[in-house]
Write an enzyme that holds these catalytic residues in place. Structure first.
Site, PDB file in Angstrom:
ATOM      1  N   GLN A  85      42.965  38.131  44.055  1.00 28.39           N
ATOM      2  CA  GLN A  85      41.957  38.334  43.020  1.00 28.39           C
ATOM      3  C   GLN A  85      41.602  37.052  42.278  1.00 28.39           C
ATOM      4  O   GLN A  85      40.543  36.956  41.658  1.00 28.39           O
ATOM      5  CB  GLN A  85      42.410  39.415  42.035  1.00 28.39           C
ATOM      6  N   ASP A 101      42.144  36.487  33.284  1.00 30.98           N
ATOM      7  CA  ASP A 101      42.478  37.524  32.295  1.00 30.98           C
ATOM      8  C   ASP A 101      41.396  37.681  31.236  1.00 30.98           C
ATOM      9  O   ASP A 101      41.348  38.708  30.548  1.00 30.98           O
ATOM     10  CB  ASP A 101      43.809  37.196  31.612  1.00 30.98           C
ATOM     11  N   MET A 137      45.764  42.113  37.926  1.00 30.63           N
ATOM     12  CA  MET A 137      46.407  41.275  36.920  1.00 30.63           C
ATOM     13  C   MET A 137      45.871  41.577  35.527  1.00 30.63           C
ATOM     14  O   MET A 137      44.795  42.126  35.361  1.00 30.63           O
ATOM     15  CB  MET A 137      46.212  39.803  37.261  1.00 30.63           C
ATOM     16  N   TYR A 149      47.502  37.522  44.453  1.00 33.38           N
ATOM     17  CA  TYR A 149      46.827  36.230  44.361  1.00 33.38           C
ATOM     18  C   TYR A 149      45.375  36.300  44.819  1.00 33.38           C
ATOM     19  O   TYR A 149      44.549  35.469  44.427  1.00 33.38           O
ATOM     20  CB  TYR A 149      47.563  35.193  45.214  1.00 33.38           C
ATOM     21  N   GLY A 169      48.107  29.868  35.965  1.00 39.10           N
ATOM     22  CA  GLY A 169      47.581  30.516  37.159  1.00 39.10           C
ATOM     23  C   GLY A 169      46.149  30.075  37.408  1.00 39.10           C
ATOM     24  O   GLY A 169      45.331  30.053  36.490  1.00 39.10           O
TER      25      GLY A 169
END
Length: 423
Positions: free
Chosen positions: A304, A148, A194, A302, A15
């Site tokens: 973010q 993340d 996320m 998406y 990602g």
């Protein structure tokens, strides 16, 4: 350290982030300064594109385009979630490795840089080990990225600061909307962000708080087992006091049994993980059923990881720094490492780079320390705020055209294929 002359290949995986291209720009610009690197290639769509010999000539791109990559979201080279899996698919993995090294040899690739998160660093590690086994002289450096923020051994990950800035800003704006419409009936807004295993991104929403009653009022993290009773009591308390409650939840929120409450086990991603897109919905059903409180949900999706219009300048600069450091390390003879960010000073904040063995990175996860979270588990505390606030500072000066950001687009001039198509 023996000099190694040859071509460079850079690719992206997993990602994307709003600053992943900044790291690629750092690689390209630093490589252009070194005489040992002859050609600079980009692999389209990550390792999958390299297997298909889909390479582009980055030397042919305009210098202005490469500079503007630093402020362009999305993966300019394309990305993938393809996994070379020796454990589950050993025969296919062996064929993939043979094909990769055919491509490397055909194009004299001696420097390889892979920008990505946990699984991408695992791929980098496998390629490094395979190069050693095959006695193929090559230098492989992983370039970190992930909103993340869960890669171990690095203070933080490129991409996180910008995503955190977007999340905190969006939560602040949504809260002004929801709070302004609050009535005696009460309302609850649940915002899903996320973060499968770690709650760094959800936790960043706490930066929106300036006063005790500010939103978000509750942040639910994957690190803390969800307690229905504690959650509902807090929602009831906040709505009773303020007429509204804003909740932020990490998509990987787990129950006491360790099960992700928003997982769809009937759908798996490329790495075998259940698809996550339901934590906010589950919580909304709970609030409406138990408290009879009007509830809305928002999934930032998406946006973010693509919101370059509100990126952190510090994040951009550190992402470039990581790309540059990767090239310098490889030219100096290092291989099998990932660049990591080190925090060299707290006040004023300063950072640098170092290297970490890829064996220490691959498939490991860095969680929020428990003592950075309130005792009731419903909000990050001041230790987290002190860690995260410097990462969102500064605003890039974007180019605009017709009132909208003008993002870079690569010409993507293909490198001639010399191998037979992949079987």
């Amino acid at each position: 350290m023996a000099e190694l002359v040859g071509n460079l290949l850079v690719a992206q995986s997993g990602g994307p982030t709003s600053v992943i291209n900044a790291s690629v720009a750092g690689v390209i610009q630093e490589a252009g300064k070194n005489g040992m690197i002859e050609e600079i290639y980009g692999g389209l769509n990550g390792i999958l594109g390299i297997l298909n010999e889909d390479l582009i000539d980055l030397n042919e791109e305009k210098a202005k385009t490469i500079e503007n990559l630093k402020f362009t979201p999305g993966p300019a080279l394309g990305t993938c979630r393809y996994k070379i899996d020796f454990k589950k698919k050993p025969e296919q993995a062996a064929r993939d490795m043979d094909r990769l090294f055919e491509v490397f040899q055909a194009h004299n690739i001696r420097y390889f840089f892979y920008a990505g998160g946990n699984d991408s660093q695992d791929t980098s590690n496998q390629i490094h080990q395979e190069a050693v086994k095959r006695n193929y002289e090559m230098r492989i450096i992983g370039v970190p990225k992930t909103i993340d923020n869960d890669l171990p051994h690095t203070d933080h990950c490129p991409g996180y600061g910008s995503a955190a800035k977007y999340v905190a800003t969006t939560v602040m704006e949504v809260a002004l909307d929801v709070g302004g419409m609050a009535t005696d009936d009460g309302a609850c807004c649940i915002i899903e962000v996320m973060g499968r295993t770690a709650g760094w991104l959800a936790a960043s929403a706490v930066l929106a708080r300036r006063n005790e009653n500010d939103a978000p009022h509750i942040i639910l993290l994957p690190e803390i087992a969800f307690n229905e009773e504690v959650f509902l009591n807090k929602v009831r308390e906040v709505v009773g006091q303020l007429k509204y409650c804003v909740v932020v939840v990490g998509e990987g929120l787990k129950n006491a049994q360790g099960e992700e409450i928003g997982a769809d086990k009937s759908r798996l991603d490329a790495f075998g993980h259940p698809v996550l897109s339901g934590a906010a919905d589950r919580l909304a059903e709970l609030v409406q059923a138990k408290l009879n409180t009007k509830t809305r949900t928002i999934k930032l999706g998406y946006a973010q990881r693509a919101a370059a219009h509100i990126a952190s300048l510090r994040d951009v600069e550190e992402s470039v720094m990581c790309g540059e450091a990767a090239v310098r390390a490889a030219v100096d003879g290092r291989s099998g490492f990932m660049v990591k960010i080190t925090r060299t000073s707290e006040d004023p904040y300063q950072s640098g780079t170092d290297l970490q063995d890829l064996n220490d990175i691959a498939n490991a996860v860095h969680l929020i320390p428990r003592d950075w979270i309130s005792e009731d588990g419903l909000l990050p505390n001041e230790k987290f705020v002190q860690y995260a606030r410097p990462l969102i500072e500064g605003e890039p000066k974007l180019q605009y055209e017709g009132g909208l950001p003008k993002y870079a687009q690569l010409d993507r001039i293909a490198v001639d294929k010399v191998l037979q198509p992949r079987a």
